[in-house]
Motif scaffolding. Structure first.
Motif, mmCIF file in Angstrom:
data_model
loop_
_atom_site.group_PDB
_atom_site.id
_atom_site.type_symbol
_atom_site.label_atom_id
_atom_site.label_comp_id
_atom_site.label_asym_id
_atom_site.label_seq_id
_atom_site.Cartn_x
_atom_site.Cartn_y
_atom_site.Cartn_z
ATOM 1 N N SER A 57 0.819 -1.213 0.000
ATOM 2 C CA SER A 57 0.000 0.000 0.000
ATOM 3 C C SER A 57 0.852 1.262 0.000
ATOM 4 C CB SER A 57 -0.903 0.021 1.229
ATOM 5 O OG SER A 57 -1.570 1.270 1.307
ATOM 6 N N SER A 58 0.404 2.229 -0.771
ATOM 7 C CA SER A 58 1.061 3.552 -0.771
ATOM 8 C C SER A 58 1.033 4.185 0.606
ATOM 9 C CB SER A 58 0.345 4.499 -1.730
ATOM 10 O OG SER A 58 0.423 4.045 -3.029
ATOM 11 N N ASP A 59 0.123 3.731 1.467
ATOM 12 C CA ASP A 59 0.092 4.286 2.834
ATOM 13 C C ASP A 59 1.482 4.186 3.464
ATOM 14 O OD1 ASP A 59 -2.620 4.493 2.385
ATOM 15 O OD2 ASP A 59 -3.227 3.072 3.952
ATOM 16 N N LEU A 60 2.125 3.029 3.304
ATOM 17 C CA LEU A 60 3.434 2.816 3.934
ATOM 18 C C LEU A 60 4.487 3.748 3.363
ATOM 19 C CD1 LEU A 60 3.753 -1.071 4.303
ATOM 20 C CD2 LEU A 60 2.872 0.596 5.933
ATOM 21 N N THR B 202 4.497 -6.151 6.941
ATOM 22 C CA THR B 202 4.175 -4.730 7.150
ATOM 23 C C THR B 202 5.084 -4.130 8.216
ATOM 24 O OG1 THR B 202 1.887 -5.120 6.481
ATOM 25 C CG2 THR B 202 2.305 -3.142 7.798
ATOM 26 N N MET B 203 5.272 -4.873 9.313
ATOM 27 C CA MET B 203 6.160 -4.405 10.384
ATOM 28 C C MET B 203 7.608 -4.310 9.904
ATOM 29 S SD MET B 203 4.625 -3.583 13.062
ATOM 30 C CE MET B 203 5.240 -3.870 14.697
ATOM 31 N N GLU B 204 8.032 -5.285 9.100
ATOM 32 C CA GLU B 204 9.405 -5.259 8.558
ATOM 33 C C GLU B 204 9.609 -4.012 7.708
ATOM 34 O OE1 GLU B 204 11.951 -6.982 9.210
ATOM 35 O OE2 GLU B 204 11.096 -8.710 10.224
ATOM 36 N N TYR B 205 8.617 -3.725 6.908
ATOM 37 C CA TYR B 205 8.721 -2.561 6.021
ATOM 38 C C TYR B 205 8.859 -1.278 6.831
ATOM 39 C CZ TYR B 205 8.121 0.538 2.106
ATOM 40 O OH TYR B 205 8.338 1.517 1.177
ATOM 41 N N LEU B 206 8.034 -1.159 7.868
ATOM 42 C CA LEU B 206 8.079 0.052 8.706
ATOM 43 C C LEU B 206 9.443 0.185 9.384
ATOM 44 C CD1 LEU B 206 4.500 -0.212 10.239
ATOM 45 C CD2 LEU B 206 5.319 1.593 8.707
ATOM 46 N N GLU B 207 9.980 -0.944 9.793
ATOM 47 C CA GLU B 207 11.302 -0.914 10.430
ATOM 48 C C GLU B 207 12.369 -0.462 9.434
ATOM 49 O OE1 GLU B 207 12.567 -4.509 12.442
ATOM 50 O OE2 GLU B 207 14.619 -3.797 12.473
ATOM 51 N N THR B 208 12.343 -1.085 8.250
ATOM 52 C CA THR B 208 13.323 -0.728 7.215
ATOM 53 C C THR B 208 13.269 0.755 6.890
ATOM 54 O OG1 THR B 208 13.141 -2.916 6.267
ATOM 55 C CG2 THR B 208 14.019 -1.225 4.817
ATOM 56 N N GLN B 209 12.056 1.288 6.859
ATOM 57 C CA GLN B 209 11.883 2.685 6.460
ATOM 58 C C GLN B 209 11.997 3.669 7.626
ATOM 59 O OE1 GLN B 209 11.775 3.739 3.441
ATOM 60 N NE2 GLN B 209 11.576 1.782 2.383
ATOM 61 N N CYS B 210 12.472 3.185 8.775
ATOM 62 C CA CYS B 210 12.730 4.053 9.936
ATOM 63 C C CYS B 210 11.483 4.757 10.443
ATOM 64 C CB CYS B 210 13.801 5.108 9.638
ATOM 65 S SG CYS B 210 15.179 4.548 8.648
ATOM 66 N N VAL B 211 10.319 4.117 10.348
ATOM 67 C CA VAL B 211 9.094 4.714 10.871
ATOM 68 C C VAL B 211 8.896 4.214 12.305
ATOM 69 C CG1 VAL B 211 6.583 4.904 10.612
ATOM 70 C CG2 VAL B 211 8.037 4.789 8.576
ATOM 71 N N ALA C 86 12.419 16.671 15.308
ATOM 72 C CA ALA C 86 13.588 17.500 15.620
ATOM 73 C C ALA C 86 14.873 16.833 15.130
ATOM 74 C CB ALA C 86 13.673 17.745 17.125
ATOM 75 N N ALA C 87 14.839 15.507 15.039
ATOM 76 C CA ALA C 87 16.019 14.769 14.574
ATOM 77 C C ALA C 87 16.171 14.839 13.055
ATOM 78 C CB ALA C 87 15.932 13.312 15.026
ATOM 79 N N GLY C 88 15.262 15.571 12.411
ATOM 80 C CA GLY C 88 15.394 15.786 10.976
ATOM 81 C C GLY C 88 14.614 14.821 10.108
ATOM 82 N N ASN C 89 13.712 14.070 10.724
ATOM 83 C CA ASN C 89 12.900 13.126 9.937
ATOM 84 C C ASN C 89 11.612 13.798 9.466
ATOM 85 O OD1 ASN C 89 14.377 10.509 10.452
ATOM 86 N ND2 ASN C 89 13.969 11.178 12.551
ATOM 87 N N ASP C 90 11.447 13.907 8.152
ATOM 88 C CA ASP C 90 10.185 14.441 7.623
ATOM 89 C C ASP C 90 9.251 13.267 7.360
ATOM 90 O OD1 ASP C 90 10.984 17.048 7.761
ATOM 91 O OD2 ASP C 90 11.718 17.118 5.700
ATOM 92 N N SER C 91 9.006 12.496 8.398
ATOM 93 C CA SER C 91 8.207 11.289 8.207
ATOM 94 C C SER C 91 7.236 11.080 9.367
ATOM 95 C CB SER C 91 9.133 10.076 8.052
ATOM 96 O OG SER C 91 9.954 9.949 9.190
ATOM 97 N N ALA C 92 6.430 10.041 9.239
ATOM 98 C CA ALA C 92 5.364 9.806 10.214
ATOM 99 C C ALA C 92 5.852 9.054 11.446
ATOM 100 C CB ALA C 92 4.246 9.007 9.543
ATOM 101 N N VAL C 93 5.073 9.149 12.494
ATOM 102 C CA VAL C 93 5.219 8.291 13.668
ATOM 103 C C VAL C 93 3.895 7.530 13.761
ATOM 104 C CG1 VAL C 93 5.452 8.228 16.181
ATOM 105 C CG2 VAL C 93 6.724 9.934 14.864
ATOM 106 N N LEU C 94 3.987 6.225 13.916
ATOM 107 C CA LEU C 94 2.777 5.403 13.989
ATOM 108 C C LEU C 94 2.447 5.104 15.446
ATOM 109 C CD1 LEU C 94 1.288 4.381 11.534
ATOM 110 C CD2 LEU C 94 2.331 2.157 11.859
#
Ligand code: PSU
Ligand code: MN
Length: 321
Positions: A144-147, A171-180, A221-229
């Motif tokens: 899914s594009s959601d990830l 799904t969990m592996e993907y989130l880990e790989t992508q630093c979410v 603040a650590a510079g991640n322009d990404s989501a927190v789940l």
């Protein structure tokens, strides 16, 4: 009305006021209204989801696309129209430019709602089951594009885990790989949508709302322009037994294979088939978990906004966030 980087945004009045005043707002998707649930349950649930966000202490902003504009805070009438109309397309991130540029209308998925939330400056979003890696993705490559959007949008996503029709380990592996970052709020496990647990332990459990707000700000603040789940399970009284759900999912997957369903149509197909196999039980649970998650989303957004206010005088100092 406000133009933003060439993308026209239309704000609901209450949402505009709340954002201006720095009050908490929770963004909500509209694809779950048009594609997730049948009419009129979808309309009734959307209203209850908005009420739950308010009960949590935040302002709801249901997101959609109308005549080429991103609507940030659909009105009750807008929602009723989306709920009852047939043929409003599912618009994920990749479809957005085509629909917007042509003045089209569409329902936003988790992914495209996050794009809209970022443009609108809304740091919190809530839904029940996010998209993820589909079962059999080794051959279909259906992720899914959601990830992928989680890696690009600075939004805290409150959810009941990912939909259980998916492969939750992948799904969990993907989130880990992508630093979410994945947090479970007041529970040890990663939930499975309307099932309390996926059987997978969550990497982090946090019970305190202020700490969660601090984690979210620290990630950014650590510079991640990404989501927190941030995951929260269904209430005990709403949850469906995992074994019961799994049996229905296996049947649904076999039927989808037989019918040759794939791509963006598969999610809706599987959800409907599972619901049929459980005699409507899973769609009841789906509605309940959308509502209970929204309430938690409202609470966490409110705690986050309080946290930001507390930090205000400290801005400019060199202390950690
Ligand atoms: N919830 C439902 N039904 C759905 C969805 C959520 O009950 O169809 C949607 C969400 O909008 C989510 C999307 O973003 O499914 C994921 O679809 P895909 O796997 O095609 O990316
Ligand atoms: Mn897909």
């Amino acid at each position: 009305m406000r133009e933003h980087s060439g993308i026209p945004l239309t704000f609901g009045e209450e949402v505009a006021e709340a954002l201006h005043a720095g009050e908490p707002v929770v963004a909500l998707e509209s694809n779950v209204i048009t594609h997730g649930l049948p009419y009129p349950d979808n309309a009734a649930t959307a209203a209850k989801v908005e009420a739950a966000v308010r009960a949590g202490g935040a302002v709801p902003a249901t997101i959609g696309i109308e005549a080429g504009r991103l609507v940030i805070g659909m009105s009750g009438a807008d929602i009723e129209r989306f709920a009852s109309a047939s043929g409003i397309p599912k618009v994920s991130s990749r479809d957005m430019p085509i629909v917007l540029a042509q003045g089209g209308t569409g329902a936003t998925t988790v992914a495209s709602s996050l794009v809209a939330a970022t443009l609108a400056g809304i740091p919190f979003f809530s839904s029940a089951g996010i998209g993820g890696v589909h079962r059999g993705a080794e051959t279909t490559m259906d992720v899914s594009s959601d990830l992928i959007q989680f890696t690009r949008s600075k939004v805290a996503v409150v959810c009941a885990g990912a939909k259980n029709i998916l492969d939750l380990n992948l799904t969990m592996e993907y989130l880990e790989t992508q630093c979410v970052p994945v947090i479970s709020y007041k529970t040890d496990d990663f939930p499975a949508f309307y099932c309390a647990s996926s059987g997978i332990r969550s990497p982090h459990r946090l019970d305190d709302e202020r700490t969660i707000a601090r984690v979210v700000e620290t990630h950014w603040a650590a510079g991640n322009d990404s989501a927190v789940l941030i995951t929260t399970p269904p209430r005990d009284e709403d949850a469906v037994d995992r074994g019961e759900a799994e049996a229905a999912i296996s049947e649904a997957l076999a039927a989808a294979e037989r019918d040759g369903v794939r791509g963006s149509a598969i999610t809706k197909y599987l959800m409907r088939a599972v619901d049929k196999a459980t005699g409507g039980r899973t769609s009841e649970a789906n509605m309940a978990v959308l509502i209970s998650t929204a309430e938690v989303g409202g609470r966490l957004a409110a705690a986050h906004s309080r946290y930001l206010r507390e930090q205000e005088p400290a801005r400019g100092r060199t202390e950690p966030v």
